[in-house]
Write an enzyme that holds these catalytic residues in place. Structure first.
Site, PDB file in Angstrom:
ATOM      1  N   ARG A 117      39.761  -5.608  56.318  1.00 56.90           N
ATOM      2  CA  ARG A 117      41.007  -5.725  55.571  1.00 56.90           C
ATOM      3  C   ARG A 117      41.103  -7.183  55.141  1.00 56.90           C
ATOM      4  NH1 ARG A 117      46.026  -7.842  57.338  1.00 56.90           N
ATOM      5  NH2 ARG A 117      47.687  -7.315  55.895  1.00 56.90           N
ATOM      6  N   ASP A 145      44.484  -5.783  50.479  1.00 57.05           N
ATOM      7  CA  ASP A 145      45.864  -5.359  50.642  1.00 57.05           C
ATOM      8  C   ASP A 145      46.651  -5.417  49.331  1.00 57.05           C
ATOM      9  OD1 ASP A 145      47.433  -4.192  52.561  1.00 57.05           O
ATOM     10  OD2 ASP A 145      48.268  -6.069  53.292  1.00 57.05           O
TER      11      ASP A 145
END
Length: 174
Positions: free
Chosen positions: A71, A128
């Site tokens: 991430r 993100d």
């Protein structure tokens, strides 16, 4: 995942502090420890050791790991989807450090360390901010001089996009 079964989960947080938290779970064991983990390399090495541990491990070798997902908080305007990490992607992530100085450098470090430990695994980045790249200019541009957008890249990016994408695609069972 062929069977859609999670065989192991875990995480380390508070890296760099004296009170780092390690959690490691399989279907038969839960390990929770608090101890100093100075950096990402030490943390990921500890995870790899647990994964291959004779008593609590779930794999024999790091070569059994086919892919590692990362991430990455901020993809700027550069990344609008999940990508396989290569030298160019790493370069671009470094160029975005200013947009997320508390997150992207640590995300980058995690990539470098994972490449060292899981040498044969494909490294994949999920950004993100990617989900929100379709926000139209009228909605993502602030009412400030254009130079802030063009030179400083100041705009609405939208965050927590990984979660938003999941929720928007999840079918409700009523």
């Amino acid at each position: 995942m062929p069977s859609n079964t999670v065989i192991c989960s875990g995480m380390i947080d508070r890296i760099g502090l004296e009170t780092s938290n390690l959690t490691y779970k399989t279907d038969t064991i839960t390990i929770e420890e608090v101890f100093p983990i100075a950096n990402h390399k030490i943390g990921l090495k500890k995870i790899a050791e647990l994964l291959m541990d004779e008593k609590v491990g779930v794999i024999q070798s790091t070569s059994e790991i086919d892919a590692v997902g990362h991430r990455v908080v901020h993809g700027g305007n550069t990344f609008s989807k999940t990508v396989v990490i290569d030298a160019q992607v790493k370069h671009e992530i470094k160029q975005l450090f200013d947009l997320a100085p508390l997150h992207n450098p640590a995300n980058y470090e995690g990539i470098i360390v994972a490449e060292e430990i899981f040498k044969q695994a494909k490294q994949v980045a999920v950004f993100d901010t990617a989900f929100h790249q379709t926000i139209p200019v009228v909605a993502h541009k602030y009412a400030i001089p254009n130079s802030f957008l063009t030179e400083q890249k100041m705009r609405v990016y939208g965050f927590h996009g990984i979660s938003h994408k999941y929720v928007s695609e999840k079918q409700l069972l009523i």
